[in-house]
Design a protein around this motif. Structure first.
Motif, PDB file in Angstrom:
ATOM      1  N   GLU A  75       5.319 -28.022  10.683  1.00  0.00           N
ATOM      2  CA  GLU A  75       6.252 -28.226  11.796  1.00  0.00           C
ATOM      3  C   GLU A  75       5.730 -29.305  12.744  1.00  0.00           C
ATOM      4  O   GLU A  75       6.478 -30.208  13.154  1.00  0.00           O
ATOM      5  CB  GLU A  75       6.441 -26.913  12.556  1.00  0.00           C
ATOM      6  CG  GLU A  75       7.421 -27.025  13.726  1.00  0.00           C
ATOM      7  CD  GLU A  75       7.544 -25.731  14.507  1.00  0.00           C
ATOM      8  OE1 GLU A  75       8.351 -25.700  15.450  1.00  0.00           O
ATOM      9  OE2 GLU A  75       6.835 -24.755  14.194  1.00  0.00           O
ATOM     10  N   ASP A 130       1.331 -14.037   1.543  1.00  0.00           N
ATOM     11  CA  ASP A 130       2.203 -13.865   2.712  1.00  0.00           C
ATOM     12  C   ASP A 130       3.661 -13.676   2.342  1.00  0.00           C
ATOM     13  O   ASP A 130       4.460 -13.303   3.192  1.00  0.00           O
ATOM     14  CB  ASP A 130       2.078 -15.081   3.650  1.00  0.00           C
ATOM     15  CG  ASP A 130       2.676 -16.335   3.030  1.00  0.00           C
ATOM     16  OD1 ASP A 130       2.221 -16.733   1.929  1.00  0.00           O
ATOM     17  OD2 ASP A 130       3.596 -16.922   3.632  1.00  0.00           O
ATOM     18  N   ARG A 131       4.030 -13.945   1.083  1.00  0.00           N
ATOM     19  CA  ARG A 131       5.430 -13.839   0.661  1.00  0.00           C
ATOM     20  C   ARG A 131       5.658 -12.538  -0.096  1.00  0.00           C
ATOM     21  O   ARG A 131       5.098 -12.331  -1.174  1.00  0.00           O
ATOM     22  CB  ARG A 131       5.810 -15.013  -0.243  1.00  0.00           C
ATOM     23  CG  ARG A 131       5.845 -16.379   0.422  1.00  0.00           C
ATOM     24  CD  ARG A 131       7.096 -16.606   1.238  1.00  0.00           C
ATOM     25  NE  ARG A 131       8.340 -16.316   0.560  1.00  0.00           N
ATOM     26  CZ  ARG A 131       9.044 -17.225  -0.126  1.00  0.00           C
ATOM     27  NH1 ARG A 131       8.605 -18.466  -0.226  1.00  0.00           N
ATOM     28  NH2 ARG A 131      10.189 -16.899  -0.690  1.00  0.00           N
ATOM     29  N   SER A 140       2.373 -23.399   7.855  1.00  0.00           N
ATOM     30  CA  SER A 140       3.692 -23.503   8.488  1.00  0.00           C
ATOM     31  C   SER A 140       3.651 -24.242   9.812  1.00  0.00           C
ATOM     32  O   SER A 140       4.443 -25.149  10.068  1.00  0.00           O
ATOM     33  CB  SER A 140       4.294 -22.111   8.702  1.00  0.00           C
ATOM     34  OG  SER A 140       4.618 -21.523   7.476  1.00  0.00           O
ATOM     35  N   ARG A 141       2.711 -23.863  10.684  1.00  0.00           N
ATOM     36  CA  ARG A 141       2.620 -24.517  11.979  1.00  0.00           C
ATOM     37  C   ARG A 141       2.205 -25.972  11.836  1.00  0.00           C
ATOM     38  O   ARG A 141       2.653 -26.844  12.581  1.00  0.00           O
ATOM     39  CB  ARG A 141       1.637 -23.756  12.881  1.00  0.00           C
ATOM     40  CG  ARG A 141       2.267 -22.541  13.550  1.00  0.00           C
ATOM     41  CD  ARG A 141       1.246 -21.710  14.301  1.00  0.00           C
ATOM     42  NE  ARG A 141       0.695 -20.676  13.441  1.00  0.00           N
ATOM     43  CZ  ARG A 141      -0.112 -19.718  13.852  1.00  0.00           C
ATOM     44  NH1 ARG A 141      -0.477 -19.660  15.107  1.00  0.00           N
ATOM     45  NH2 ARG A 141      -0.558 -18.795  13.027  1.00  0.00           N
ATOM     46  N   GLY A 146       2.443 -15.862   9.452  1.00  0.00           N
ATOM     47  CA  GLY A 146       3.249 -17.074   9.301  1.00  0.00           C
ATOM     48  C   GLY A 146       4.740 -16.820   9.366  1.00  0.00           C
ATOM     49  O   GLY A 146       5.206 -15.776   9.835  1.00  0.00           O
ATOM     50  N   LYS A 147       5.493 -17.771   8.840  1.00  0.00           N
ATOM     51  CA  LYS A 147       6.951 -17.731   9.002  1.00  0.00           C
ATOM     52  C   LYS A 147       7.626 -16.631   8.187  1.00  0.00           C
ATOM     53  O   LYS A 147       8.797 -16.313   8.415  1.00  0.00           O
ATOM     54  CB  LYS A 147       7.556 -19.088   8.653  1.00  0.00           C
ATOM     55  CG  LYS A 147       7.418 -19.508   7.198  1.00  0.00           C
ATOM     56  CD  LYS A 147       8.026 -20.890   6.987  1.00  0.00           C
ATOM     57  CE  LYS A 147       7.904 -21.342   5.544  1.00  0.00           C
ATOM     58  NZ  LYS A 147       8.474 -22.695   5.341  1.00  0.00           N
ATOM     59  N   TYR A 148       6.906 -16.020   7.241  1.00  0.00           N
ATOM     60  CA  TYR A 148       7.500 -14.947   6.434  1.00  0.00           C
ATOM     61  C   TYR A 148       7.067 -13.554   6.894  1.00  0.00           C
ATOM     62  O   TYR A 148       7.285 -12.569   6.198  1.00  0.00           O
ATOM     63  CB  TYR A 148       7.163 -15.144   4.952  1.00  0.00           C
ATOM     64  CG  TYR A 148       7.983 -16.245   4.313  1.00  0.00           C
ATOM     65  CD1 TYR A 148       9.262 -15.994   3.824  1.00  0.00           C
ATOM     66  CD2 TYR A 148       7.482 -17.534   4.231  1.00  0.00           C
ATOM     67  CE1 TYR A 148      10.022 -16.997   3.258  1.00  0.00           C
ATOM     68  CE2 TYR A 148       8.234 -18.552   3.671  1.00  0.00           C
ATOM     69  CZ  TYR A 148       9.507 -18.280   3.184  1.00  0.00           C
ATOM     70  OH  TYR A 148      10.253 -19.285   2.626  1.00  0.00           O
ATOM     71  N   ASP A 208      -0.285 -20.428   4.114  1.00  0.00           N
ATOM     72  CA  ASP A 208      -0.129 -19.317   5.055  1.00  0.00           C
ATOM     73  C   ASP A 208      -0.818 -18.041   4.587  1.00  0.00           C
ATOM     74  O   ASP A 208      -0.497 -16.941   5.042  1.00  0.00           O
ATOM     75  CB  ASP A 208       1.342 -19.044   5.371  1.00  0.00           C
ATOM     76  CG  ASP A 208       1.874 -20.036   6.412  1.00  0.00           C
ATOM     77  OD1 ASP A 208       1.059 -20.649   7.118  1.00  0.00           O
ATOM     78  OD2 ASP A 208       3.095 -20.202   6.499  1.00  0.00           O
ATOM     79  N   ARG A 216      10.254 -11.486   7.143  1.00  0.00           N
ATOM     80  CA  ARG A 216      11.314 -11.827   6.194  1.00  0.00           C
ATOM     81  C   ARG A 216      11.050 -11.171   4.847  1.00  0.00           C
ATOM     82  O   ARG A 216       9.957 -10.696   4.573  1.00  0.00           O
ATOM     83  CB  ARG A 216      11.410 -13.350   6.040  1.00  0.00           C
ATOM     84  CG  ARG A 216      11.852 -14.024   7.349  1.00  0.00           C
ATOM     85  CD  ARG A 216      11.545 -15.515   7.384  1.00  0.00           C
ATOM     86  NE  ARG A 216      12.317 -16.265   6.407  1.00  0.00           N
ATOM     87  CZ  ARG A 216      12.253 -17.599   6.304  1.00  0.00           C
ATOM     88  NH1 ARG A 216      11.476 -18.295   7.112  1.00  0.00           N
ATOM     89  NH2 ARG A 216      12.973 -18.236   5.401  1.00  0.00           N
TER      90      ARG A 216
END
Length: 243
Positions: free
Chosen positions: A21, A175-176, A17-18, A197-199, A11, A202
């Motif tokens: 999934e 990305d984190r 991530s995509r 992405g998913k983070y 990511d 977050r």
């Protein structure tokens, strides 16, 4: 003076991530198509719980899925899941938009490039090689090979030593916020959070450790050049390289 730009892999360079999934959903659908006697939502929910408990690099997700569903071990169902998962990964694996252009421009400008990533070394190298990104990088540092995960300072320190630079001469892009940005900042590196992405929304409690926030990787080149220009202006008597 920035001499090395380090990137996370998943990511950040690779749209993971995509892909993960999609691969997991296709795996469950294929298992059901080949006789798994469970509805999709139930099986997929159990798979996600299993991945959360054992990690994404666990090698027996589909075997354990059958146990969780109180079903007998069935090699046909497991094979169907494995085949669909890997076929999806191979068909849809792609780099994040702008990656190749950025890496090429950085290399042309004289910067060294590295990857610092967590994960299984074979899986991570597979992504890098399949996307033909390996020639861009001077060093690849993978947690499961080095024995230490981000955000532990040792993985960043090992990478810095191998690349022959001081922390202040390196930029970490990831990305984190926790593992990439907080981890790199703790050893004194410059940091750029790639909000992707998913983070993307977050771990915001670690936002203060990001020197820069970008929504496009193409912004990284300007950041590196800007940092080095700043230093030139502050220390005009110093000889400058890597630009």
């Amino acid at each position: 003076m920035i001499k090395v730009v380090f990137f996370d892999l998943d990511d950040t360079l690779v749209d993971t991530s995509r892909l993960a999934e999609m691969a997991r959903k296709n795996a469950i659908e294929n298992m059901i198509r080949h006789g798994l006697p469970v509805d999709f939502d139930t099986a997929y929910h159990e798979l996600l719980e299993l991945i959360n408990e054992y990690g994404s690099n666990f090698g027996r997700h589909f075997d354990y899925l059958l146990r969780r569903l109180d079903l007998p071990s069935n090699p046909k169902w497991i094979a169907a899941g494995v085949i669909a998962y890997h076929n999806t990964k191979f068909a849809y694996l792609k780099s994040v938009r702008g990656v190749r252009r950025l890496l090429l421009e950085l290399k042309k400008s004289g910067y060294k490039l590295g990857i610092i990533t967590d994960g299984d070394p074979i899986k991570q190298w597979e992504k890098i090689i399949r996307l033909e990104l390996d020639d861009y990088f001077d060093g690849v540092f993978i947690s499961d090979y080095l024995g230490v995960k981000k955000p532990h300072p040792k993985i960043f320190q090992k990478a810095l030593r191998k690349m022959g630079v001081e922390p202040g001469e390196a930029l970490m892009v990831g990305d984190r916020l926790y593992s990439d940005i907080y981890g790199a900042k703790q050893v004194g590196m410059k940091t750029a959070w790639f909000k992707y992405g998913k983070y993307a929304n977050r771990e915001l409690e670690y936002l203060e450790y990001a020197d820069f926030t970008v929504s496009s990787l193409e912004e990284i080149l300007d950041i590196v050049r800007g940092l080095n220009l700043e230093e030139r202006e502050e220390r005009p008597d110093k000889e400058v390289h890597a630009d």
